[in-house]
Each structure stands twice: as C-alpha cells, then as structure tokens.
Design a protein around this motif. Structure first.
Motif, PDB file in Angstrom:
ATOM      1  N   MET A 183       0.852  -1.199   0.000  1.00  0.00           N
ATOM      2  CA  MET A 183       0.000   0.000   0.000  1.00  0.00           C
ATOM      3  C   MET A 183       0.883   1.243   0.000  1.00  0.00           C
ATOM      4  N   LYS A 184       0.658   2.127  -0.942  1.00  0.00           N
ATOM      5  CA  LYS A 184       1.477   3.333  -1.052  1.00  0.00           C
ATOM      6  C   LYS A 184       1.062   4.337   0.022  1.00  0.00           C
ATOM      7  N   THR A 185       2.046   4.848   0.746  1.00  0.00           N
ATOM      8  CA  THR A 185       1.793   5.860   1.772  1.00  0.00           C
ATOM      9  C   THR A 185       1.682   7.227   1.107  1.00  0.00           C
ATOM     10  N   PRO A 186       1.104   8.218   1.781  1.00  0.00           N
ATOM     11  CA  PRO A 186       1.044   9.572   1.213  1.00  0.00           C
ATOM     12  C   PRO A 186       2.424  10.134   0.875  1.00  0.00           C
ATOM     13  N   VAL A 187       3.433   9.798   1.695  1.00  0.00           N
ATOM     14  CA  VAL A 187       4.782  10.305   1.425  1.00  0.00           C
ATOM     15  C   VAL A 187       5.320   9.727   0.121  1.00  0.00           C
ATOM     16  N   LEU A 188       5.172   8.423  -0.061  1.00  0.00           N
ATOM     17  CA  LEU A 188       5.665   7.794  -1.289  1.00  0.00           C
ATOM     18  C   LEU A 188       4.917   8.308  -2.513  1.00  0.00           C
ATOM     19  N   GLN A 189       3.622   8.507  -2.372  1.00  0.00           N
ATOM     20  CA  GLN A 189       2.854   9.042  -3.494  1.00  0.00           C
ATOM     21  C   GLN A 189       3.345  10.431  -3.877  1.00  0.00           C
ATOM     22  N   LYS A 190       3.686  11.219  -2.886  1.00  0.00           N
ATOM     23  CA  LYS A 190       4.206  12.560  -3.146  1.00  0.00           C
ATOM     24  C   LYS A 190       5.581  12.495  -3.806  1.00  0.00           C
TER      25      LYS A 190
END
Length: 477
Positions: free
Chosen positions: A1-8
């Motif tokens: 699951m992609k975290t908000p930090v990784l997505q950014k």
C-alpha cells in the motif's frame, strides 16, 4: 500500500513542475557563466563555514531554495575564467543524459539491466579503438574514471604477462611497473593496491622538457632485474598531469617490444588529441599500445565521470576478472561483450555511454576536434604571453592546454618565491574572479592553469596575468 509520502515522492506532475523549474535555473546559470556576466567563478568559503551553512539549511524546514544555493556555493566550470582542474565545461546534452541515467537507474551489470547503454558502449568503444588506430580485434569498455581504468589495465597486464594464474593462485614473484616520475599519482596508487610496494614502482627520470627520459630506460630496467624484480609493464603519459607534457610513445613501444613488456598509455587527459587534425601528432605511437585510457569528462565535453579503457587485443578485456556469481554471471564460451560486470570492477555503473553516443551522433568528430584544438591553441597563447613577460617564468613550453608558471622577481631566493606564489594563488581563490590551482615541479612552487573552457578568451588570460603580477608586487612590497 502506497503511503502519502511515497505518493508525493513519485508524483509525475511534481517531477514535471520541479524539472521545468530546474532546467530554467540551469539554463540561466549557463547563460550567465558562459558570457562571463557572472562576477565570480567561485564564492569561496572555509570548510567549517560551509558545513555550518548546510547544517542550518538542513534544520530549517522553511528553506526551499536548495538548487539555487547549490549553484551559488559550487565552482562554475562553465565560466571562461575557470582555468583550474582537468574537468571540462560539459555540453548541456551530456547533462541531460545524466538526468535520464539517474532516473532510469539501469545498473548495467548484465545485459538485461542496461540493454540500450550496453549496445551503445560497444559501438562507442569500437569507434574509439578505430580512431586510435587499433584493428577489429580491439575491444573496450567504459568505467568510472581514469584511476579505476588505469588499475584495470595494469591488472590485465599482469594477467597477460605472468605465466602463473594470479587470479586463482596469487603470486610469489616480486613484480614491478615502470613509469615517469611525472606520471599521475593514480599509477603509483594502482601499483600499491596490487601489492607491488615501493620497490615495484620504478620511477624513470624526465628530460628538461619533463617527458620521460628514454635514454635511461634500459639502465633502470636492468637495475630492477638485478634486484630480483619482474618488470611486466611500462606506462606512458599522454600527457603527464602536472606539466601537460607527452612522453615519446613510439620509443616506449619499441622498448616494450624488445623486453616483452606490456605497454599501457595513460591518455586520460590528452588521448582526445586523436581527434585533432592539428594536434594528433602529440599522440603519435599510441596505436602501438596494448591498452589506452581516455577520459570523456576531460577533453570530450562530458559530465563526470566516464572513462574509456581500450585494448589492442580485445580478449584481454574479457580475462582480467574471471569469476562466477551464480545469480548474476554465468560462464559462456562466447565473447559475451554485453555482460559488463565480467569486464569491469563495477557491478553497478551509470549509463555513461549515453552521453558519448549522443554527442558523437549529433555533432560528429568535428566537435572533439574543435574543442581540443581550441584549448591547445589557448595553451600556446598563454605560454607565449608568459615568456614575453620578465615578471613571469614558464615552467616548460606546453604540449597541451596545461600551463605552469610563476611570478618571479630579482633578489628573492627560491623559498621566498615559493611563498609569494602560494600567496598569489590563495588570494585568487578567496576573491573568486579566477580559479586556478598550484603544483610543485622539481620542488619548485608553480601556478598551474588548465584551460578547459573553449569560451575562454585571450582577454581573460591577459587579465589573469595582470592580476598575478599585481598581487606579486603587492605581496613583495
């Protein structure tokens, strides 16, 4: 699951925005530095002050001007008054190749982890070998810098010239290489890494023009043999780093042929002269070498760090490192040129062939001819100015774009002149209008210029010499 930090972090739109901003910033930097409108080449800071600045920057969460600060606080090699170390003002196209390489991140150990750059590397090294004068048996590879390339070449020489299999069994013989006393320090370092020790590095004296004195080669060789040393290789400099003087490669090749030694040419800086119609005679005899090193990031307008190592007999490029790693490298009866980890120190390396391929394809050999010729011409211009000025002393008439000189004044002894020239260089560094370096030759202190930017003008050189003399007079007043 992609975290908000990784997505950014991986947001393509964020890359697009930041990339456009960065390219605009770099283009403005290029315009300002090439034109000389940027006042300084370097805004010098003491190491402790620079560290403190970046520590505060790291802690300050409100700071977002990272790239502008990096530009401000680094040396501007595109400035016409950068006349320092032997790194070029890289072509913007080469820098874009670096961006692509960094994002794609293909490690190039095995073919499937670098299909395009591996194929390009074969094409480029074949073209370079042909330009040197090697035939179709030659092979080459790209590696991370002249130091690593020279070490690899000497390892290949040892494997080729020793009867025992050093890779499998080690060696008990006392081995040695011969090299000019003016050669780049990396040759000395390579010999020590190989376990040759101090005695195994036979430093041959130089003539008054700082080229290797070939008249004493046999005497030094026989003296080494009497000491029980097996001399397996000789290294020619094309040119030496401190003085920019080329060795007599033809005579060195004759000597190696007579003694059955490996002939290696360290042409990291000046090997690109093979492209210059005017200056290719500086490397006459290079085609007789067993191996040759040429840096792309010195005279061929490429970003650091990329170096070609070329073998006249290509099979030597495949036998230096003979080992298996079952998950990565399998034995093959074929040449297997495309699995590069078998042939280099690196398992992972950058896609450095992109910039060689694209620059050569886009602009042809004429680009390298024009660059080398322009820089070597400027070296002669600068030397002529120095020779014509009684307040200046030329160390040696240059063969290349490396020019060593010093401020001089009657009535001062050698130690006083050394101190004055160190002071001149220190002031130049701190003021930042020019960037030059310094060296010691035969225990004498010199200012050292390497003209690496084809946009440097005669006016820039005149301004440098005027500033040197002004500072010399003030220091001695």
């Amino acid at each position: 699951m992609k975290t908000p930090v990784l997505q950014k972090v991986y947001d393509p739109n964020r890359l697009r925005q930041q990339g456009h901003e960065l390219i605009d910033l770099m283009a403005d930097h290029l315009r300002a530095t090439l034109s000389g409108s940027a006042e300084k080449v370097i805004h010098y800071q003491k190491p402790e002050d620079e560290r403190d600045f970046w520590m505060e920057f790291f802690k300050d969460q409100s700071r977002s001007d990272f790239f502008p600060q990096v530009l401000k606080r680094t040396t501007h090699v595109h400035h016409p008054r950068y006349i320092g170390h032997q790194v070029c003002a890289p072509a913007p196209q080469a820098a874009l190749c670096g961006l692509v390489s960094s994002l794609l991140n293909n490690g190039m150990a095995v073919y499937e982890m670098g299909m395009a750059p591996s194929a390009m590397e074969r094409i480029i090294t074949d073209l370079l070998a042909e330009k040197i004068g090697f035939d179709d048996k030659a092979r080459g590879l790209l590696t991370s810098g002249g130091t690593l390339a020279n070490l690899t070449a000497l390892l290949s020489a040892r494997k080729a010239k020793l009867e025992e299999d050093v890779w499998l069994n080690g060696h008990g013989n006392r081995l040695a290489v011969m090299v000019s006393e003016e050669a780049h320090y990396c040759i000395d370092r390579a010999a020590r890494i190989m376990g040759l020790g101090s005695e195994g590095i036979i430093k041959v004296p130089v003539r008054p023009d700082f080229s290797m004195d070939t008249s004493v080669l046999n005497a030094y060789y026989e003296d080494a043999r009497k000491k029980g040393l097996q001399v397996f290789a000789l290294v020619g400099s094309a040119p030496s780093t401190a003085t920019g003087v080329y060795d007599d490669l033809h005579t060195l090749a004759d000597f190696c042929s007579e003694k059955g030694m490996w002939f290696h040419v360290d042409a990291a800086h000046g090997g690109a002269a093979v492209f210059s119609r005017k200056y290719k005679e500086t490397v006459r005899g290079i085609h007789r070498a067993d191996s040759v090193v040429i840096d792309g990031h010195k005279m061929m307008l490429m970003s650091t760090i990329t170096t070609a190592l070329l073998f006249r007999e290509g099979h030597h490029s495949h036998t230096t490192f003979s080992q298996e790693a079952e998950y990565l490298l399998q034995h093959s009866e074929e040449e297997d040129w495309f699995n590069l980890a078998k042939r280099t120190f690196e398992c992972t390396k950058t896609m450095m062939s992109l910039q060689w391929f694209l620059l050569w394809k886009t602009y042809g050999e004429e680009l390298f001819d024009e660059n080398v010729t322009a820089l070597y011409d400027l070296g002669r211009v600068l030397a002529g100015m120095i020779e014509a000025d009684p307040a200046l002393e030329l160390a040696v008439r240059p063969h290349s774009n490396i020019v060593c000189f010093r401020y001089t004044q009657q009535g001062l002894n050698a130690a006083e002149l050394d101190e004055i020239n160190r002071g001149i260089r220190k002031e130049l560094l701190e003021e930042g209008e020019f960037y030059i370096v310094q060296t010691r030759i035969k225990k004498v202190q010199y200012l050292r210029c390497t003209i690496m930017n084809p946009f440097t003008t005669t006016s820039d050189l005149e301004a440098l010499l005027a500033l040197v003399k002004e500072k010399g007079r003030r220091i001695t007043a």
